[in-house]
Design an enzyme around this catalytic site. Structure first.
Site, PDB file in Angstrom:
ATOM      1  N   SER A 141       0.866  -1.187   0.000  1.00  0.00           N
ATOM      2  CA  SER A 141       0.000   0.000   0.000  1.00  0.00           C
ATOM      3  C   SER A 141       0.903   1.238   0.000  1.00  0.00           C
ATOM      4  O   SER A 141       2.062   1.162   0.432  1.00  0.00           O
ATOM      5  CB  SER A 141      -0.852   0.004   1.269  1.00  0.00           C
ATOM      6  OG  SER A 141      -1.500   1.238   1.436  1.00  0.00           O
ATOM      7  N   TYR A 154      -1.922  -0.282  10.788  1.00  0.00           N
ATOM      8  CA  TYR A 154      -1.986  -0.668   9.369  1.00  0.00           C
ATOM      9  C   TYR A 154      -0.706  -0.248   8.646  1.00  0.00           C
ATOM     10  O   TYR A 154      -0.100  -1.048   7.923  1.00  0.00           O
ATOM     11  CB  TYR A 154      -3.209  -0.006   8.732  1.00  0.00           C
ATOM     12  CG  TYR A 154      -3.405  -0.345   7.264  1.00  0.00           C
ATOM     13  CD1 TYR A 154      -3.788  -1.629   6.877  1.00  0.00           C
ATOM     14  CD2 TYR A 154      -3.228   0.618   6.276  1.00  0.00           C
ATOM     15  CE1 TYR A 154      -3.975  -1.938   5.538  1.00  0.00           C
ATOM     16  CE2 TYR A 154      -3.416   0.315   4.934  1.00  0.00           C
ATOM     17  CZ  TYR A 154      -3.795  -0.968   4.567  1.00  0.00           C
ATOM     18  OH  TYR A 154      -3.989  -1.274   3.241  1.00  0.00           O
TER      19      TYR A 154
HETATM   20  N1  LIG Z   1      -8.859  -0.868  -0.380  1.00  0.00           N
HETATM   21  C1  LIG Z   1      -7.798  -0.072  -0.315  1.00  0.00           C
HETATM   22  O1  LIG Z   1      -7.940   1.170  -0.320  1.00  0.00           O
HETATM   23  C2  LIG Z   1      -6.417  -0.645  -0.267  1.00  0.00           C
HETATM   24  C3  LIG Z   1      -5.336   0.189  -0.547  1.00  0.00           C
HETATM   25  C4  LIG Z   1      -4.041  -0.316  -0.503  1.00  0.00           C
HETATM   26  C5  LIG Z   1      -3.857  -1.669  -0.201  1.00  0.00           C
HETATM   27  N2  LIG Z   1      -4.927  -2.475   0.067  1.00  0.00           N
HETATM   28  C6  LIG Z   1      -4.650  -3.866   0.399  1.00  0.00           C
HETATM   29  O2  LIG Z   1      -5.338  -4.723  -0.486  1.00  0.00           O
HETATM   30  C7  LIG Z   1      -5.542  -5.991   0.127  1.00  0.00           C
HETATM   31  C8  LIG Z   1      -6.985  -6.412  -0.098  1.00  0.00           C
HETATM   32  O3  LIG Z   1      -7.832  -5.507   0.562  1.00  0.00           O
HETATM   33  P1  LIG Z   1      -9.190  -4.989  -0.061  1.00  0.00           P
HETATM   34  O4  LIG Z   1      -9.141  -3.529  -0.082  1.00  0.00           O
HETATM   35  O5  LIG Z   1      -9.543  -5.732  -1.287  1.00  0.00           O
HETATM   36  O6  LIG Z   1     -10.172  -5.355   1.152  1.00  0.00           O
HETATM   37  P2  LIG Z   1     -11.334  -6.430   1.324  1.00  0.00           P
HETATM   38  O7  LIG Z   1     -12.309  -6.321   0.228  1.00  0.00           O
HETATM   39  O8  LIG Z   1     -11.783  -6.291   2.731  1.00  0.00           O
HETATM   40  O9  LIG Z   1     -10.546  -7.804   1.126  1.00  0.00           O
HETATM   41  C9  LIG Z   1      -9.709  -8.327   2.089  1.00  0.00           C
HETATM   42  C10 LIG Z   1      -9.650  -9.810   1.868  1.00  0.00           C
HETATM   43  O10 LIG Z   1      -8.770 -10.375   2.850  1.00  0.00           O
HETATM   44  C11 LIG Z   1      -9.465 -11.432   3.463  1.00  0.00           C
HETATM   45  N3  LIG Z   1      -8.985 -11.717   4.801  1.00  0.00           N
HETATM   46  C12 LIG Z   1      -9.084 -10.983   5.933  1.00  0.00           C
HETATM   47  N4  LIG Z   1      -8.554 -11.639   6.965  1.00  0.00           N
HETATM   48  C13 LIG Z   1      -8.102 -12.821   6.469  1.00  0.00           C
HETATM   49  C14 LIG Z   1      -7.459 -13.943   7.025  1.00  0.00           C
HETATM   50  N5  LIG Z   1      -7.168 -14.021   8.338  1.00  0.00           N
HETATM   51  N6  LIG Z   1      -7.138 -14.977   6.212  1.00  0.00           N
HETATM   52  C15 LIG Z   1      -7.435 -14.942   4.906  1.00  0.00           C
HETATM   53  N7  LIG Z   1      -8.066 -13.928   4.309  1.00  0.00           N
HETATM   54  C16 LIG Z   1      -8.381 -12.878   5.099  1.00  0.00           C
HETATM   55  C17 LIG Z   1     -10.921 -11.033   3.452  1.00  0.00           C
HETATM   56  O11 LIG Z   1     -11.717 -12.179   3.660  1.00  0.00           O
HETATM   57  P3  LIG Z   1     -13.115 -12.130   4.488  1.00  0.00           P
HETATM   58  O12 LIG Z   1     -14.136 -11.637   3.511  1.00  0.00           O
HETATM   59  O13 LIG Z   1     -13.304 -13.539   4.881  1.00  0.00           O
HETATM   60  O14 LIG Z   1     -12.906 -11.194   5.634  1.00  0.00           O
HETATM   61  C18 LIG Z   1     -11.003 -10.471   2.042  1.00  0.00           C
HETATM   62  O15 LIG Z   1     -11.131 -11.518   1.115  1.00  0.00           O
HETATM   63  C19 LIG Z   1      -5.167  -5.812   1.588  1.00  0.00           C
HETATM   64  O16 LIG Z   1      -3.875  -6.335   1.802  1.00  0.00           O
HETATM   65  C20 LIG Z   1      -5.153  -4.293   1.762  1.00  0.00           C
HETATM   66  O17 LIG Z   1      -4.316  -3.871   2.787  1.00  0.00           O
HETATM   67  C21 LIG Z   1      -6.194  -1.997   0.036  1.00  0.00           C
END
Ligand SMILES: NC(=O)c1ccc[n+]([C@@H]2O[C@H](COP(=O)([O-])OP(=O)(O)OC[C@H]3O[C@@H](n4cnc5c(N)ncnc54)[C@H](OP(=O)(O)O)[C@@H]3O)[C@@H](O)[C@H]2O)c1
Length: 293
Positions: A141, A154
């Site tokens: 990120s 985070y």
């Molecule tokens: N959205 C943003 O603005 C942003 C920006 C920069 C980086 N990111 C990064 O992108 C990645 C994905 O995030 P996202 O934004 O797509 O959020 P998201 O839609 O909440 O997806 C997160 C995923 O991680 C899973 N997860 C959470 N805890 C877990 C565990 N213990 N074991 C396995 N899976 C787990 C969730 O599964 P469940 O549905 O079962 O909880 C979900 O599938 C993350 O690493 C985040 O830090 C996001």
């Protein structure tokens, strides 16, 4: 290599970036193992995918579960066949001031984003070695380059992912395994709603003085996380970079994604005090807007 069909594990595929990666890899003809925590999420994804697609139960914090997932993939791939790559995407965001965040919440942040990523990487590397040259794509990120108030846990986890990606890249390059780090700014996914729910429970445990002390910060972050017209990109934009990192002949080591990420990266070059002033002014503006009905 761009034309080859790859076999890829994506962790955290139920929603957001992971879902977009799993579906777009499948639609491009690759074979996907999509890690999910709930069977219903796996079935929903499978119903939108080809018959190559397979979901596997994968909680990255569960050592025995990760071992079992690797056994399942090994069995599905067949004797001596390996995995071309892994997308370490599973993640959560803990939003709370460092003074009040519980150690338990901070540790859980690291359990998922840092130790979970490491655990999956360690367990899949032997499978990746069976299908050289392999790819490891870590979802970091901009928060791994620039820290923000309220997101200390985070940001610390994403700073760790930066260091781990750099180290791993150097350690496995000799074997032809490439490591790429994806660094998005804001992406429209459910992560922020999920993290706001956790932030509210942290806030509920704060003393009235603590709540008052951090009220502006809390409302600024809440506004940034949930406002419908906030800047950001769709998860499919991130998925395109992930597919590039997995399939291009010369993948990049880093993919900085989104205008907000590029601006924040530039601001990082300023002296700390100037940078802080800009962030504090932005927080004050957001807090003021959040107070308007
Ligand atoms: N959205 C943003 O603005 C942003 C920006 C920069 C980086 N990111 C990064 O992108 C990645 C994905 O995030 P996202 O934004 O797509 O959020 P998201 O839609 O909440 O997806 C997160 C995923 O991680 C899973 N997860 C959470 N805890 C877990 C565990 N213990 N074991 C396995 N899976 C787990 C969730 O599964 P469940 O549905 O079962 O909880 C979900 O599938 C993350 O690493 C985040 O830090 C996001």
């Amino acid at each position: 290599m761009a034309f080859l069909k790859r076999t890829i594990l994506v962790t955290g595929s139920s929603t957001g970036i992971g879902e977009a990666c799993a579906l777009s890899l499948d639609r491009s003809g690759h074979r996907v193992f999509a890690g999910v925590r709930r069977p219903e999420d796996g079935e929903r994804l499978a119903s939108q995918s080809s018959n190559r697609f397979r979901w596997i139960a994968l909680d990255v914090t569960d050592e025995a579960g990760v071992r079992e997932a690797v056994r399942t993939m090994r069995h599905a791939l067949g004797e001596g066949r390996g995995l071309d790559g892994v997308v370490n995407n599973a993640g959560i965001a803990v939003a709370a001031p460092l003074e009040t965040v519980s150690l338990e919440a901070f540790q859980h942040q690291f359990e998922v984003n840092v130790f979970g990523l490491l655990r999956v990487t360690q367990h899949v590397l032997p499978l990746i070695r069976l299908a050289p040259p392999g790819r490891i794509v870590n979802i970091g990120s901009i928060a791994g380059r620039v820290a923000s108030p309220m997101l200390g846990a985070y940001c610390a986890s994403k700073f760790a992912v930066e260091a781990m990606s750099d180290t791993l890249r150097l350690e496995v390059k000799g074997e032809g395994i490439q490591v790429s780090l994806i660094e998005p700014g804001v992406v429209f996914t459910p992560i922020w709603e999920k993290s706001m729910a956790a932030a509210e429970s942290n806030e509920a445990q704060m003393s009235p003085e603590g709540r008052a002390r951090y009220a502006d910060l809390t409302s600024a972050v809440r506004r940034l996380a949930t406002h419908p017209r906030r800047p950001g990109v769709a998860p499919e934009v991130v998925a395109r970079a992930v597919v590039h990192a997995l399939t291009a002949t010369h993948p990049r080591t880093r993919y900085l994604i989104g205008r907000d990420a590029r601006i924040r990266n530039l601001l990082r070059l300023l002296p700390d005090r100037w940078h802080d002033r800009i962030v504090q002014a932005a927080v004050a503006r957001l807090a003021a807007r959040a107070k308007k009905p």
